[in-house]
Scaffold this motif. Structure first.
Motif, PDB file in Angstrom:
ATOM      1  N   LEU A  86       0.828  -1.201   0.000  1.00 41.07           N
ATOM      2  CA  LEU A  86       0.000   0.000   0.000  1.00 41.07           C
ATOM      3  C   LEU A  86       0.867   1.258   0.000  1.00 41.07           C
ATOM      4  O   LEU A  86       0.623   2.192  -0.768  1.00 41.07           O
ATOM      5  CB  LEU A  86      -0.927  -0.002   1.210  1.00 41.07           C
ATOM      6  CG  LEU A  86      -1.797   1.248   1.402  1.00 41.07           C
ATOM      7  CD1 LEU A  86      -2.692   1.479   0.199  1.00 41.07           C
ATOM      8  CD2 LEU A  86      -2.622   1.131   2.681  1.00 41.07           C
ATOM      9  N   LEU A  87       1.887   1.284   0.841  1.00 40.49           N
ATOM     10  CA  LEU A  87       2.748   2.466   0.920  1.00 40.49           C
ATOM     11  C   LEU A  87       3.534   2.677  -0.376  1.00 40.49           C
ATOM     12  O   LEU A  87       3.729   3.808  -0.816  1.00 40.49           O
ATOM     13  CB  LEU A  87       3.701   2.351   2.111  1.00 40.49           C
ATOM     14  CG  LEU A  87       3.038   2.380   3.492  1.00 40.49           C
ATOM     15  CD1 LEU A  87       4.074   2.185   4.585  1.00 40.49           C
ATOM     16  CD2 LEU A  87       2.274   3.682   3.710  1.00 40.49           C
ATOM     17  N   LEU A  88       3.986   1.587  -1.013  1.00 42.85           N
ATOM     18  CA  LEU A  88       4.680   1.705  -2.290  1.00 42.85           C
ATOM     19  C   LEU A  88       3.747   2.247  -3.364  1.00 42.85           C
ATOM     20  O   LEU A  88       4.126   3.109  -4.171  1.00 42.85           O
ATOM     21  CB  LEU A  88       5.248   0.349  -2.714  1.00 42.85           C
ATOM     22  CG  LEU A  88       5.899   0.293  -4.106  1.00 42.85           C
ATOM     23  CD1 LEU A  88       7.064   1.281  -4.218  1.00 42.85           C
ATOM     24  CD2 LEU A  88       6.367  -1.130  -4.427  1.00 42.85           C
ATOM     25  N   THR A  89       2.508   1.753  -3.376  1.00 43.97           N
ATOM     26  CA  THR A  89       1.532   2.241  -4.354  1.00 43.97           C
ATOM     27  C   THR A  89       1.245   3.723  -4.149  1.00 43.97           C
ATOM     28  O   THR A  89       1.165   4.495  -5.119  1.00 43.97           O
ATOM     29  CB  THR A  89       0.230   1.438  -4.242  1.00 43.97           C
ATOM     30  OG1 THR A  89       0.509   0.046  -4.366  1.00 43.97           O
ATOM     31  CG2 THR A  89      -0.743   1.846  -5.330  1.00 43.97           C
ATOM     32  N   ILE A  90       1.099   4.126  -2.905  1.00 43.39           N
ATOM     33  CA  ILE A  90       0.845   5.531  -2.608  1.00 43.39           C
ATOM     34  C   ILE A  90       2.025   6.387  -3.035  1.00 43.39           C
ATOM     35  O   ILE A  90       1.854   7.504  -3.553  1.00 43.39           O
ATOM     36  CB  ILE A  90       0.537   5.709  -1.108  1.00 43.39           C
ATOM     37  CG1 ILE A  90      -0.846   5.123  -0.804  1.00 43.39           C
ATOM     38  CG2 ILE A  90       0.592   7.176  -0.702  1.00 43.39           C
ATOM     39  CD1 ILE A  90      -1.204   5.104   0.655  1.00 43.39           C
ATOM     40  N   ALA A 133     -10.537   5.564   0.381  1.00 39.85           N
ATOM     41  CA  ALA A 133     -10.038   4.190   0.403  1.00 39.85           C
ATOM     42  C   ALA A 133      -8.742   4.069   1.183  1.00 39.85           C
ATOM     43  O   ALA A 133      -8.563   3.136   1.981  1.00 39.85           O
ATOM     44  CB  ALA A 133      -9.837   3.686  -1.026  1.00 39.85           C
ATOM     45  N   SER A 134      -7.806   4.998   0.985  1.00 43.78           N
ATOM     46  CA  SER A 134      -6.508   4.896   1.645  1.00 43.78           C
ATOM     47  C   SER A 134      -6.631   5.103   3.147  1.00 43.78           C
ATOM     48  O   SER A 134      -6.027   4.362   3.942  1.00 43.78           O
ATOM     49  CB  SER A 134      -5.518   5.897   1.045  1.00 43.78           C
ATOM     50  OG  SER A 134      -5.974   7.233   1.196  1.00 43.78           O
ATOM     51  N   VAL A 135      -7.406   6.099   3.571  1.00 42.99           N
ATOM     52  CA  VAL A 135      -7.601   6.334   5.004  1.00 42.99           C
ATOM     53  C   VAL A 135      -8.269   5.127   5.651  1.00 42.99           C
ATOM     54  O   VAL A 135      -7.890   4.698   6.754  1.00 42.99           O
ATOM     55  CB  VAL A 135      -8.429   7.615   5.235  1.00 42.99           C
ATOM     56  CG1 VAL A 135      -8.868   7.725   6.691  1.00 42.99           C
ATOM     57  CG2 VAL A 135      -7.618   8.842   4.847  1.00 42.99           C
ATOM     58  N   ALA A 136      -9.274   4.543   4.968  1.00 38.99           N
ATOM     59  CA  ALA A 136      -9.969   3.373   5.518  1.00 38.99           C
ATOM     60  C   ALA A 136      -9.023   2.184   5.641  1.00 38.99           C
ATOM     61  O   ALA A 136      -9.016   1.492   6.670  1.00 38.99           O
ATOM     62  CB  ALA A 136     -11.162   3.013   4.630  1.00 38.99           C
ATOM     63  N   MET A 137      -8.223   1.934   4.617  1.00 35.82           N
ATOM     64  CA  MET A 137      -7.306   0.800   4.675  1.00 35.82           C
ATOM     65  C   MET A 137      -6.282   0.945   5.789  1.00 35.82           C
ATOM     66  O   MET A 137      -6.005   0.002   6.542  1.00 35.82           O
ATOM     67  CB  MET A 137      -6.591   0.623   3.327  1.00 35.82           C
ATOM     68  CG  MET A 137      -7.358  -0.192   2.328  1.00 35.82           C
ATOM     69  SD  MET A 137      -6.354  -0.669   0.893  1.00 35.82           S
ATOM     70  CE  MET A 137      -6.290   0.883   0.018  1.00 35.82           C
ATOM     71  N   ILE A 138      -5.703   2.138   5.911  1.00 36.86           N
ATOM     72  CA  ILE A 138      -4.713   2.367   6.962  1.00 36.86           C
ATOM     73  C   ILE A 138      -5.345   2.152   8.334  1.00 36.86           C
ATOM     74  O   ILE A 138      -4.773   1.483   9.208  1.00 36.86           O
ATOM     75  CB  ILE A 138      -4.150   3.804   6.859  1.00 36.86           C
ATOM     76  CG1 ILE A 138      -3.219   3.937   5.644  1.00 36.86           C
ATOM     77  CG2 ILE A 138      -3.408   4.188   8.128  1.00 36.86           C
ATOM     78  CD1 ILE A 138      -1.876   3.272   5.809  1.00 36.86           C
ATOM     79  N   HIS A 139      -6.524   2.697   8.536  1.00 36.89           N
ATOM     80  CA  HIS A 139      -7.165   2.594   9.842  1.00 36.89           C
ATOM     81  C   HIS A 139      -7.578   1.153  10.143  1.00 36.89           C
ATOM     82  O   HIS A 139      -7.487   0.705  11.289  1.00 36.89           O
ATOM     83  CB  HIS A 139      -8.379   3.518   9.899  1.00 36.89           C
ATOM     84  CG  HIS A 139      -8.802   3.872  11.294  1.00 36.89           C
ATOM     85  ND1 HIS A 139      -7.972   4.512  12.171  1.00 36.89           N
ATOM     86  CD2 HIS A 139      -9.975   3.656  11.960  1.00 36.89           C
ATOM     87  CE1 HIS A 139      -8.599   4.699  13.326  1.00 36.89           C
ATOM     88  NE2 HIS A 139      -9.815   4.186  13.219  1.00 36.89           N
ATOM     89  N   GLU A 140      -8.021   0.422   9.136  1.00 33.38           N
ATOM     90  CA  GLU A 140      -8.404  -0.975   9.333  1.00 33.38           C
ATOM     91  C   GLU A 140      -7.196  -1.828   9.706  1.00 33.38           C
ATOM     92  O   GLU A 140      -7.322  -2.784  10.475  1.00 33.38           O
ATOM     93  CB  GLU A 140      -9.053  -1.521   8.058  1.00 33.38           C
ATOM     94  CG  GLU A 140     -10.453  -0.965   7.804  1.00 33.38           C
ATOM     95  CD  GLU A 140     -10.911  -1.225   6.381  1.00 33.38           C
ATOM     96  OE1 GLU A 140     -10.155  -1.816   5.597  1.00 33.38           O
ATOM     97  OE2 GLU A 140     -12.032  -0.806   6.039  1.00 33.38           O
ATOM     98  N   LEU A 141      -6.057  -1.482   9.191  1.00 35.26           N
ATOM     99  CA  LEU A 141      -4.858  -2.278   9.448  1.00 35.26           C
ATOM    100  C   LEU A 141      -4.285  -2.057  10.843  1.00 35.26           C
ATOM    101  O   LEU A 141      -3.758  -2.985  11.450  1.00 35.26           O
ATOM    102  CB  LEU A 141      -3.793  -1.972   8.389  1.00 35.26           C
ATOM    103  CG  LEU A 141      -4.044  -2.554   6.995  1.00 35.26           C
ATOM    104  CD1 LEU A 141      -3.047  -1.993   5.994  1.00 35.26           C
ATOM    105  CD2 LEU A 141      -3.953  -4.077   7.020  1.00 35.26           C
ATOM    106  N   VAL A 142      -4.370  -0.825  11.365  1.00 34.13           N
ATOM    107  CA  VAL A 142      -3.677  -0.538  12.626  1.00 34.13           C
ATOM    108  C   VAL A 142      -4.613  -0.250  13.788  1.00 34.13           C
ATOM    109  O   VAL A 142      -4.192  -0.339  14.942  1.00 34.13           O
ATOM    110  CB  VAL A 142      -2.706   0.652  12.464  1.00 34.13           C
ATOM    111  CG1 VAL A 142      -1.730   0.384  11.340  1.00 34.13           C
ATOM    112  CG2 VAL A 142      -3.453   1.957  12.229  1.00 34.13           C
TER     113      VAL A 142
END
Length: 394
Positions: free
Chosen positions: A206-210, A309-318
């Protein structure tokens, strides 16, 4: 219908004022640099310094804020520092006068955005709202301001936008008085949690894609004023085009929570990348500047969906315990991409022109799409799977 709490109202106000400030700064700063006689390479360097500061310092400031429960103090300091720098920039007249001010901004001001988003995610969760319901007030503030600033300046860029930028950030700092304190855990646990997140394969993908996406889309935001001018448009049209882009975010922000639950954050992310690629390619084929506002309508389906999408994914992961640290990591990946994109696009601008820069950027977005889809299938399950499910399976 759920009634918003007091802190959510303060959060909405903070977003409104902060993005009203972004509307003053973002579309017009490169034209101001050009007015000072700076070259494309100098523009690229100045545009790269702010992402450089965010890349290295946003995770550190986020970590300090989480471990010391100093979110409001650090956020206010960042906002007021930026406000002061904007006032000083109004009196600058050369590259060497601008450079140290931008360095100060990079050191102390760039943490404001990720800290504000960490508050947005936390406050929305506390009050049972979607992040988009709060963040949409930032889009409203941007829309209400960007056209007015362009209209007020007329055909040329003046230091008026810097004065307005300073004022809106001071108002944002004032709005933080209504934000709740965020509790902290021990610094050791937070550090272990942050390093554990970075060991996850899906997080690295995810971070590489961003990073790739931010590098490729940087010309849209940093050089858009130059793009409009080269097509024959003026400051007023730039303001209109920027306002159209902000308006296109409204339905995405309002429906972002429902879309994320129904479609999944990963699928939304893929859709956003596709729209970004189409948007960049359309910029290169429009016959005149008057077509630019129509292309800007894709901003909501590209940037808006990407943000949700990015905020949701980050928050879901941590989870909420590492909200500021995680947003700092997200901001760091974005910043490294912006830094790379700023330097590359600044150099290429002098060599091949803005149209070719946008074509190359579209190719990099396509590469980011491939990296995300293949990487998530390898590390985190199918792209269509919700991030929370993939986290349990990892």
């Amino acid at each position: 219908m759920r009634v918003p709490g007091r802190s959510s109202l303060w959060m909405s106000g903070a977003y409104f004022a902060f993005y009203a400030g972004i509307a003053c700064w973002g579309p017009y700063i490169v034209l101001y640099y050009q007015r000072l006689g700076l070259s494309g390479t100098q523009l690229g360097l100045l545009n790269a310094i702010l992402p450089l500061g965010m890349a290295f310092l946003a995770p550190i400031w986020g970590y300090v804020a989480d471990s010391k429960s100093a979110h409001r103090a650090i956020l206010r300091a960042a906002l007021l520092t930026t406000s002061l720098v904007a006032l000083l920039l109004a009196g600058a007249s050369s590259f060497w006068q601008v450079l140290p001010l931008i360095v100060i901004l990079a050191l102390f001001g760039t943490t404001a955005s990720p800290l504000l988003d960490s508050y947005g995610v936390t406050v929305s969760a506390r009050h049972g709202l979607s992040f988009g319901q709060l963040r949409v007030w930032g889009s409203i503030g941007y829309t209400a301001t960007v056209w007015l600033i362009g209209y007020a300046m007329g055909g040329e860029v003046t230091y008026l936008f810097l004065l307005c930028y300073a004022g809106t950030l001071a108002i944002t700092a004032l709005a933080t008085v209504g934000l709740p304190a965020q509790g902290g855990r021990s610094s050791r646990n937070r550090w272990q949690g942050a390093t554990g997140v970075l060991r996850r394969g899906d997080m690295r993908v995810l971070l590489l894609t961003i990073f790739l996406l931010s590098a490729s889309t940087q010309p849209i935001f940093a050089l858009f004023g130059i793009y409009i001018r080269e097509l024959g448009g003026g400051t007023s049209l730039l303001g209109i085009a920027s306002a159209v882009a902000a308006v296109s975010e409204f339905p995405i922000m309002f429906l972002g929570g429902k879309l994320t639950k129904r479609v999944g954050s990963r699928r939304l992310f893929v859709v956003a990348l596709v729209f970004y690629c189409v948007r960049l390619l359309l910029y290169t084929v429009v016959p005149s500047a008057q077509w630019a506002p129509a292309v800007q309508l894709l901003h909501g389906c590209s940037f808006g969906l990407y943000l949700m999408a990015s905020v949701a994914m980050i928050h879901e992961l941590v989870g909420p315990e590492l909200a500021a640290t995680a947003q700092g990591l997200l901001a760091s990946a974005m910043a490294f991409g912006h830094m790379t994109g700023s330097l590359a696009s600044g150099i290429l601008l002098d060599q091949i022109g803005i149209g070719r820069v946008y074509q190359i950027a579209a190719g990099v977005v396509a590469l980011a799409l491939v990296v995300f889809v293949l990487g998530m299938r390898w590390f985190g399950g199918a792209v269509g799977a919700p991030a929370a499910v993939a986290r349990e399976e990892a």
